[in-house]
Design an enzyme around this catalytic site. Structure first.
Site, short mmCIF file in Angstrom:
data_model
loop_
_atom_site.label_atom_id
_atom_site.label_comp_id
_atom_site.label_asym_id
_atom_site.label_seq_id
_atom_site.Cartn_x
_atom_site.Cartn_y
_atom_site.Cartn_z
N GLY A 29 0.83 -1.20 0.00
CA GLY A 29 0.00 0.00 0.00
C GLY A 29 0.87 1.25 0.00
O GLY A 29 2.09 1.19 -0.05
N SER A 30 0.17 2.37 0.04
CA SER A 30 0.85 3.67 0.08
C SER A 30 0.07 4.61 0.97
O SER A 30 -1.15 4.48 1.10
CB SER A 30 0.98 4.25 -1.33
OG SER A 30 -0.30 4.51 -1.88
N GLY A 31 0.76 5.55 1.59
CA GLY A 31 0.13 6.47 2.51
C GLY A 31 0.52 7.90 2.22
O GLY A 31 1.09 8.21 1.16
N PHE A 33 2.80 9.73 3.55
CA PHE A 33 4.23 10.03 3.58
C PHE A 33 5.04 9.10 2.69
O PHE A 33 6.24 9.33 2.53
CB PHE A 33 4.76 9.92 5.02
CG PHE A 33 4.17 10.92 5.93
CD1 PHE A 33 4.52 12.26 5.83
CD2 PHE A 33 3.25 10.56 6.90
CE1 PHE A 33 3.97 13.21 6.67
CE2 PHE A 33 2.72 11.50 7.75
CZ PHE A 33 3.07 12.83 7.64
N GLY A 34 4.50 8.06 2.20
CA GLY A 34 5.29 7.14 1.41
C GLY A 34 4.55 5.83 1.17
O GLY A 34 3.33 5.81 1.00
N ASP A 146 -9.36 11.33 12.90
CA ASP A 146 -9.43 10.88 11.49
C ASP A 146 -9.99 9.44 11.42
O ASP A 146 -9.44 8.57 10.77
CB ASP A 146 -8.05 10.93 10.86
CG ASP A 146 -8.12 10.81 9.34
OD1 ASP A 146 -9.24 10.98 8.78
OD2 ASP A 146 -7.09 10.53 8.71
#
Length: 1094
Positions: A29-31, A33-34, A146
């Site tokens: 996956g990706s978020g 920040f990276g 969140d």
């Protein structure tokens, strides 16, 4: 007023992880920040989040602040529904946050995938796990800020884990409401949207939106809100909520989404409510399968090149995923719609807020001075753009063909949308930048006017406008018109956001370059997707061709197999037909043979039954008439037997004669004596004793019943051994000697031979000694033999009804009284000579008993009295008594003196009237002594065969003897064992003789059951003559003792034991002289029957 600690924590030893201990497996996956990787830390599976921030990043301060909060917050958590923090690692200025690995992915994937069935019990359980986690966070004074479905992870047991605490912060009691705006708009509470103060109750509203998402399985959108930013009840109830949803869940959702924070329940109350709701739902459910990570590839971290080059190792050969499914497990943003790109949970763009005082340690690469000036910002942006391009190019170039995903129709739709967007952008670029600048200036002016009208309390707050024009679901794609509207809205919102927070403007040239780069990138993507489509189409064609080829091969194989099976079936049918034909032929041949045998057998049985019926119907005739009838019957029998037996007996006779020639030479003397009377009774007794000894010895070895063998010998003698032996020879031709039971009624001779003692003792030898074979030839068809066979009633026990009533044991105990002499008379009736039976009273056994008493004990006199009372009606009973007497004789000698009388009676019934000639039974007693049945209870062993008493069943072979018809001796039931001259010499011998004669009288099958005395070849050559005389004459003979033997006066027959039959006139009943049997050649010269003596 409290303050929030925003400093970045130092790398404690407890939380620091060596970079060399981490193994990267694959990207999952990706978020914000990276990227997020699946890896291992010291062999344990973990999730590794790569945090890469450039030193010149204008948002560096906010990013550091965001990262610092997440690390500081996550370190404090130890709850089963909160993701577990493992540690932090650093390599060349890049941070790596290590947490536990949750392989199931985020909850949003399962909610938007309608093919996955989610029961209500499972949905309630998911909500309960989230409420428990949030209740734990609030107990630690932590606000998540969140909370949404993408930040909820699902493990393999469907346990929910809350993650992504970048926006979380610790709230102090003194200052718990003055916090900045953050989170995702569609899950954001009204107070956070409007810029009002908020606290942990804002998370409760976000939880209500998550609960609505769980119930409706629809992504939250602005159209779900009303003017006050609460839930639009009409739209939610009528359009979103399913009809089968529990009402309690709906009520809980609206309570959590209340506009007033004070009306919202706490997470503790929410947890209790959800537990109660679970109790009302069905818990018998099937949990859906958890999805697995996509293709994984091991990445080595020990490569020195990677460390020297700096930065995290780059992952090659990862598939370029482009599908409608969001596989980013730790995704901080929602990339499904363009309107979420700028509003997802990502740190706000850089602002001039002076409160950002976050700094890293001196040894960290993040420590840098503030950057001022437009040029530096532009350089940073260019560097970021170049880096993004490089990463994308590498991902495209190094794409492995094996990792290509199969795209469905949704993919083609997406491709068309991208193509349209690309064309629209190109057209816009051709129009020129002048129009864009004008539009941009107009928008700025409008925004300034709006700002003047509105009163902004804090510069950090932003305006948010919700439009209800679109309805978004996870499965539906956006149309071109919707995309255009969204783009316009994004531009407007972006402008407002920029005016509110940013003081710098981007150059038009940079924008144009960036747009051109994006266009090139889109073209490359389109080309790549087209290539993938072509490749997939080719693969599908190849697969279809291969499938068709396999189908053809399969059809060919099936046809071949079918043909082979048909051939096998045909072959089997042919073989079966051949076998059936062969069997039919054999069956036909066997039927012919069987028909012939049945005809012969029917003739014999017919003759026997006729003669038997005549004997029953007729009353006893005088002696003269009876004698004439007897001759006629004998002639008839001779003719029938010669036709049936002689043909088959010739071959066997020849063989037997060859075998018996040496024996006949030795025994010539007794053959010569056939026509001569016995010189003296003493000599005959001696000879008989010697022969009986031989028989007993022979019989002892093969059979345990030597006494029965002796009885059979005596019976055969009593029945005129000449006839018996002839019949034996004839029967031998038909069948070898076997058990009398096996012999058919057609072959009575065989039955006589078959007697077990005959087989074992080789009855042929006694025949040779007696040399009765010649007389057998002469008297082949004597009626008495046939009558013996005819004794069907003996077998069926029909003739002798008293047999059934009288038990063998009773006859043994009281043989004389219980057993009536009339019984043997009845036996004679089935043998066709019922008249002599009636005339002859079973006084002979009385005499036999007397002789036995004289020999053993004087009690036989007593026995005579019951003999007088006895009535000759049931020879079968007598036979049973004989068997019983045998048993008793073996057991007790003295007391069984009477029993031998019964045995003698049975002998008479069985045609073994040998005891008439007392000499022979006396001699037989000697072998009995040899056996020592009296002294030694060996005869008790003999009793076992007596117990066998199968001879009763053997009476069937007696029926077989119908052609022999030896019933004459049967009719004249002579107490042969009684008339023994030796009882005075040896009192115990006659008793033994009686027992021995009983056992020898017939095989264990014939001893008791065959009252007509089956002819058996025995070593004794003496002949037995059955003299039929009136009962009075027999009584006189019994009264006149001859050589210490009681000749039966009342008996109808006298048995003269002679080595060979001689033609002599009948002797007076009272004389002790032995009367030889009359040969068949002299029958015509006599005026009396060959079996009876006047």
């Amino acid at each position: 007023m409290g303050s929030v600690d925003t400093s970045v924590p130092s790398f404690d030893r407890a939380w620091s992880i060596k970079y060399e201990d981490l193994d990267f497996i694959s990207e999952i996956g990706s978020g914000g920040f990276g990227k997020v990787f699946k890896g291992e830390y010291l062999g344990a599976p973990v999730a590794i989040k790569k945090i890469h921030i450039l030193p010149d990043d204008p948002n560096r301060v906010d990013l550091e602040k965001f990262l610092n909060r997440e690390i500081e917050t996550i370190k404090l958590f130890t709850h089963p529904n909160v993701i577990q923090f493992v540690g932090i690692s650093e390599n060349n200025g890049i941070l790596f946050i290590v947490t536990e690995l949750i392989e199931g992915g985020d909850l949003q994937y399962y909610l938007k995938n309608q093919s996955i069935d989610l029961p209500w019990f499972l949905r309630a359980n998911i909500a309960l796990d989230v409420s428990l986690a949030m209740s734990y966070l609030h107990s630690k004074s932590i606000v998540h800020r969140d909370l949404k479905s993408t930040n909820l992870l699902v493990d393999k047991n469907w346990k929910i884990k809350v993650c992504d605490f970048g926006f979380a912060r610790i709230v102090e009691e003194d200052n718990n409401k003055s916090m900045t705006i953050c989170g995702t708009d569609n899950w954001m509470s009204p107070e956070m949207i409007t810029g009002l103060d908020y606290d942990e109750r804002s998370d409760i509203f976000s939880f209500g939106i998550v609960l609505l998402e769980i119930i409706s399985r629809v992504k939250p959108a602005p159209y779900m809100r009303d003017a006050s930013f609460g839930l639009a009840e009409d739209i939610v109830r009528n359009q979103l909520i399913p009809t089968d949803c529990p009402e309690s869940l709906i009520d809980l959702t609206f309570n959590c989404c209340s506009v007033d924070p004070n009306n919202r329940p706490s997470f503790k109350e929410i947890s209790q409510t959800l537990k109660q709701i679970k109790t009302t739902l069905d818990s018998n459910i099937v949990y859906p399968e958890i999805r697995d990570f996509e293709q994984q590839q091991k990445i080595s971290t020990t490569n020195g090149n990677n460390k020297q080059n700096g930065g995290a190792p780059k992952i090659n050969n990862l598939p370029l995923q482009y599908s409608n499914n969001n596989n980013n497990i730790y995704d901080d943003d929602d990339d499904d719609d363009d309107d979420d790109d700028d509003n997802d949970s990502f740190p706000r763009p850089y602002s001039d807020n002076s409160n950002s005082n976050v700094t890293l340690e001196s040894n960290s690469n993040y420590n840098s001075s503030t950057i001022n000036g437009q040029e530096q910002q532009e350089q940073q942006e260019q560097q970021q753009q170049q880096q993004v391009k490089e990463e994308r190019d590498e991902g495209e170039i190094e794409q492995d063909d094996d990792n290509i995903e199969v795209y469905d129709s949704d993919y083609q739709k997406k491709l068309e949308e991208h193509q349209k967007e690309l064309l629209e952008r190109q057209n816009q670029n051709q129009e020129g930048s002048t129009d864009e600048n004008e539009v941009y200036e107009q928008e700025e002016e409008e925004e300034e006017e709006d700002e003047e009208e509105q009163v902004i309390s804090t510069p950090a707050k932003k305006r948010i406008s919700f439009g209800q024009d679109t309805f978004h679901t996870y499965e539906a794609y956006r149309t071109d018109d919707e995309d255009d509207d969204d783009d316009e809205e994004d531009e407007e919102e972006g402008d407002e956001y920029d005016h509110g927070y940013d003081d710098f403007d981007e150059d038009d040239e940079d924008d144009e370059e960036y747009d051109e780069d994006e266009d090139d990138e889109d073209e490359r993507q389109i080309q790549y997707y087209q290539q993938q489509l072509q490749y997939q189409q080719q693969l599908q064609k190849q697969q279809e061709q291969e499938y068709q080829r396999q189908q053809q091969l399969q059809l060919q194989r099936e046809e071949e197999e079918y043909q082979r099976q048909l051939q096998q079936q045909q072959q089997q049918q042919q073989q079966q037909q051949q076998q059936q034909q062969q069997h039919q032929q054999q069956y036909d041949d066997d039927d012919d043979d069987d028909d012939e045998e049945e005809e012969e057998y029917d003739d014999v049985i017919r003759h026997d039954t006729d003669s038997e019926e005549e004997s029953k119907d007729k009353t006893p005739l005088p002696w003269d008439q009876h004698f004439e009838k007897q001759k006629e019957s004998e002639n008839k029998v001779e003719q029938e037997e010669t036709n049936v037996v002689v043909a088959n007996s010739q071959e066997t006779e020849q063989q037997q004669q060859q075998q018996q020639q040496p024996k006949e030479e030795e025994e010539e003397e007794p053959t010569k004596v056939e026509d001569v009377k016995v010189e003296t009774e003493e000599q005959t007794k001696e000879e008989h004793d010697v022969k009986v000894d031989e028989e007993s010895t022979k019989v002892d070895e093969p059979v345990d019943e030597p006494t029965k063998v002796e009885e059979s010998v005596e019976q055969v003698k009593a029945e005129e051994p000449n006839k018996v032996e002839e019949l034996v020879e004839e029967v031998k031709v038909e069948e070898e000697p076997t058990n009398v039971e096996e012999v058919k009624a057609e072959e009575p001779v065989e039955e006589v031979k078959v007697e077990e003692p005959v087989e074992e003792v080789k009855a042929e030898e006694p025949v040779e000694e007696v040399k009765a074979e010649e007389p057998v030839e002469e008297v082949k068809t004597e009626e008495p033999v046939e009558e013996v066979k005819v004794e069907e009633p003996v077998e069926e026990v029909k003739v002798e009804e008293p047999v059934e009533e009288v038990e063998a044991e009773e006859s043994v105990q009281e043989p004389v009284e219980e057993v009536k002499v009339d019984e043997p008379t009845k036996v004679e009736e089935p043998t066709k000579v019922e008249e002599p039976i009636e005339e002859v009273k079973v006084e002979e056994p009385t005499k036999v008993e007397e002789s036995i008493e004289e020999v053993k004990v004087e009690e036989p006199t007593k026995v005579e009295e019951p003999v007088e009372e006895i009535k000759p009606e049931e020879p079968t009973k007598v036979e049973e008594s004989v068997e019983d007497v045998k048993v008793e004789d073996v057991k007790v000698e003295e007391v069984k003196a009477e029993e031998p009388t019964k045995a003698e009676e049975s002998v008479e019934d069985v045609k073994v009237e040998e005891p008439i000639k007392v000499e022979e039974p006396v001699k037989v007693e000697e072998p009995v002594k040899v056996e020592e049945p009296v002294k030694v209870e060996e005869p008790i062993k003999v009793e076992e065969p007596i117990k066998v008493e199968e001879p009763i069943k053997v009476e069937e072979p007696i029926k077989v003897e119908e052609p022999i018809k030896v019933e004459e001796p049967v009719k004249v039931e002579v107490a042969s064992p009684v008339v023994q001259e030796q009882p005075p010499q040896q009192e115990e011998k006659p008793e033994v003789v009686s027992t021995s004669t009983i056992t020898i009288a017939s095989s264990p099958q014939q001893s008791s059951n065959s009252p007509p005395s089956t002819p058996v070849k025995q070593p004794q050559q003496q002949e037995i003559e059955v003299n039929s005389t009136p009962i009075k004459q027999q009584q006189q003979q019994q009264q006149t003792p001859t050589q210490q033997t009681q000749t039966p006066t009342k008996q109808h027959t006298e048995i003269n034991v002679q080595p060979t039959p001689t033609k002599t006139p009948p002797l007076p009943p009272q004389t002790n002289e032995k009367i030889p049997l009359i040969s068949p050649n002299n029958k015509s010269n006599r005026g009396c029957c060959s079996c009876f003596i006047q």
